[in-house]
Scaffold this active site. Structure first.
Site, PDB file in Angstrom:
ATOM      1  N   LYS A  90       0.798  -1.222   0.000  1.00 15.41           N
ATOM      2  CA  LYS A  90       0.000   0.000   0.000  1.00 15.41           C
ATOM      3  C   LYS A  90       0.837   1.282   0.000  1.00 15.41           C
ATOM      4  O   LYS A  90       0.366   2.344  -0.419  1.00 15.41           O
ATOM      5  CB  LYS A  90      -0.942   0.002   1.205  1.00 15.41           C
ATOM      6  CG  LYS A  90      -2.106  -0.971   1.108  1.00 15.41           C
ATOM      7  CD  LYS A  90      -3.153  -0.502   0.116  1.00 15.41           C
ATOM      8  CE  LYS A  90      -4.422  -1.320   0.194  1.00 15.41           C
ATOM      9  NZ  LYS A  90      -5.470  -0.821  -0.718  1.00 15.41           N
ATOM     10  N   SER A 349       1.175  -9.900  -0.648  1.00 16.53           N
ATOM     11  CA  SER A 349       0.912  -8.458  -0.610  1.00 16.53           C
ATOM     12  C   SER A 349       0.974  -7.822   0.767  1.00 16.53           C
ATOM     13  O   SER A 349       1.001  -6.595   0.861  1.00 16.53           O
ATOM     14  CB  SER A 349      -0.456  -8.166  -1.240  1.00 16.53           C
ATOM     15  OG  SER A 349      -1.476  -8.873  -0.563  1.00 16.53           O
TER      16      SER A 349
END
Length: 558
Positions: A90, A349
């Protein structure tokens, strides 16, 4: 210009590749359309190439996963986004968006709504850019996440706890945008955020030449920012590479939207993969994914847990549930399409795992475990005979409580074993079930029964009131065959009224046993138990046993 020229010259090859490869895709999901005059790949290529992410993010390694490769029969590579400064991808999109703001916009400050990784990315970006940031989080956000945002952001970041859910928090964030003229940093539906996440695809293709793959990239999808960014770059530079999105089955907004051809708002979403739990995907992310993504895969909670375990075996990292979606989807896709000898990439991720979830993950991560409900005759010896029909397979759970003098119900979990090259664990499971039924043990499969897995296994048996029952806890060194040796050491003539065993991976096996001891047996029971050679503790007077496992209080029988 050279790259845009390559895009144009490869369109015909790309269309052919999609036509050939779409046989592997479900019939209800259309193949990606990259031939339109308004191609998102062309729109985003320049944005991604010029994205400003590396002041805050690092270029993460593309790591070969030898254990996963051997297990899946393909060359598996992990794109380690869990190694970012905030342990999640992110940071790329957040920093690219915020660094693109004009000085006067940064001076006004930014606002974001998130209870997870996006909040940490915005916080760190604000500290690096020297701007004020307000992070709106729901009131029920765990303290560990609130503290992480404060730690990454420092004095320029203000955390506001507002609302009972994400929607109420988002409304407060939008109020701040309108009333205080702050800039919103959206977690996924923003071109600058999408371009920032697209640099992941750029790094993958830079490490892999056209000759050595990859054949496909598996990407976690929540709101769709990372999936859209990676698809835009990959389809713009090397369109023959498949881009496959992966969603939790109970939060599959992109899958539903592509199927319907419009943005679909889900009625509710599961929260296990909370980093990808989004009711409504982005308008822009949908436009890109609907055009460019080759396929979508949905995975169950158990498949996510298994992927966390498999990733740990290779990378020695404990991924958060959303962070393991790429691996889970890859495994399912390989099994569904029987892929062999391909080069496949999964994005790991994020690794912001709540420690309190590890017990649940461990409980649900063993995909090899199968569970049966079995009815046995209530007489001495049937318990051991049942176990002998499952041996030598590894028994991971055994739960039983005396019910009546005629029959007893048992929950048994074990790991079937493939017996040869053309034999599978499912084949072995069917052999065990057939053997049990032929021996007079009625049974049925509860491996996918959510009530059994979450609650029933812990409550099996309930209350009973057998005569002359005494209860003991035993500890024995956990090793292959240890449970079998323990059962063989028990006196064949004792009537077992309760038995509970669960393998938690500890160095000691722990068993709770109820034994009926009449006057004749009771005189020698203590001496016999000592001869077993296992440490034991009598629990007949334990208030938990008397309150929850007996139908009515009764005096102890020695």
């Amino acid at each position: 210009a050279r790259l845009l020229s390559a895009v144009a010259s490869s369109r015909a090859a790309s269309t052919a590749a999609v036509a050939i490869e779409s046989d592997d895709s479900p019939a209800d999901l259309p193949p990606p359309d990259i031939s339109s005059s308004r191609n998102p790949a062309e729109e985003y290529l320049g944005r991604i190439l010029n994205a400003r992410v590396y002041d805050a993010a690092v270029e993460t390694p593309l790591q070969r996963a030898p254990v996963l490769s051997g297990l899946m029969g393909n060359s598996v590579l992990l794109k380690r986004e869990d190694l970012q400064p905030v342990f999640s991808f992110k940071i790329r999109g957040a920093y690219n968006k915020m660094s693109s703001l004009a000085p006067d916009q940064l001076a006004q400050g930014v606002v974001a709504c998130s209870a997870g990784n996006h909040a940490q990315g915005v916080a760190l970006s604000a500290r690096m850019l020297g701007c004020n940031a307000t992070i709106v989080m729901p009131l029920a956000t765990p303290a560990i996440k609130v503290n992480a945002v404060a730690q990454h952001g420092g004095p320029t970041v203000r955390v506001v706890l507002h609302g009972n859910n994400y929607d109420e928090s988002a409304a407060e964030a939008h109020r701040l945008v309108e009333e205080e003229n702050m800039s919103l940093v959206h977690p996924f539906d923003d071109p600058a955020v999408i371009a920032g996440q697209g640099t992941i695809g750029m790094e993958i293709l830079r490490e892999c030449t056209a000759s050595d793959g990859p054949d496909a990239i598996f990407v976690c999808c929540g709101g769709g920012g990372m999936l859209a960014g990676i698809a835009a770059y990959v389809k713009g530079v090397r369109p023959s590479v498949k881009v496959i999105g992966v969603e939790a089955a109970d939060a599959a907004g992109m899958t539903a939207s592509i199927r319907e051809g419009r943005v679909v708002t889900l009625d509710n979403v599961g929260l296990f993969a909370d980093g990808a739990a989004v009711k409504t995907i982005g308008t822009e992310t949908f436009r890109i994914c609907n055009r460019l993504v080759d396929d979508m895969v949905t995975v169950s909670t158990d498949q996510i847990c298994e992927a966390i375990k498999l990733s740990y075996n290779d990378a020695r990292v404990i991924l958060e549930p959303a962070g393991a979606l790429g691996v889970a989807g890859m495994k399912k896709y390989i099994e569904t399409h029987e892929l062999q000898g391909r080069t496949l990439v999964a994005i790991t991720s994020g690794a912001n795992m709540d420690f309190s979830r590890l017990r649940f993950v461990s409980e649900r991560s063993d995909a090899s475990e199968r569970m049966l409900a079995i009815t046995i005759p209530e007489n001495p010896g049937s318990f051991r005979r049942l176990y002998s029909l499952v041996w030598p397979r590894n028994v991971t759970e055994f739960s039983y409580r005396f019910e009546s003098r005629e029959r007893a119900d048992v929950m048994l979990s074990f790991q079937p074993k493939a017996q040869g090259e053309n034999d599978t664990a499912d084949d072995d499971f069917r052999r065990v079930v057939s053997s049990l039924r032929k021996s007079g043990f009625d049974c049925y499969d509860i491996s996918e029964n959510e009530l059994a897995k979450v609650h029933g296994r812990h409550l099996a048996g309930g209350r009973s009131n057998p005569d002359n029952e005494r209860v003991f806890r035993f500890n024995f060194p956990e090793s292959p065959g240890a449970l079998k040796r323990f059962l063989n050491s028990l006196d064949f003539h004792w009537n077992i009224t309760m038995f509970h065993y669960r393998n938690h991976g500890d160095d000691y096996g722990r068993v709770l046993v109820g034994i009926q001891s009449d006057v004749e047996c009771g005189k020698n029971l203590n001496a016999a138990l000592k001869k077993l050679g296992y440490p034991y503790f009598e629990e007949t007077d334990n208030p938990v046993y008397r309150t929850f496992l007996l139908k009515e209080p009764k005096g102890r029988r020695d």
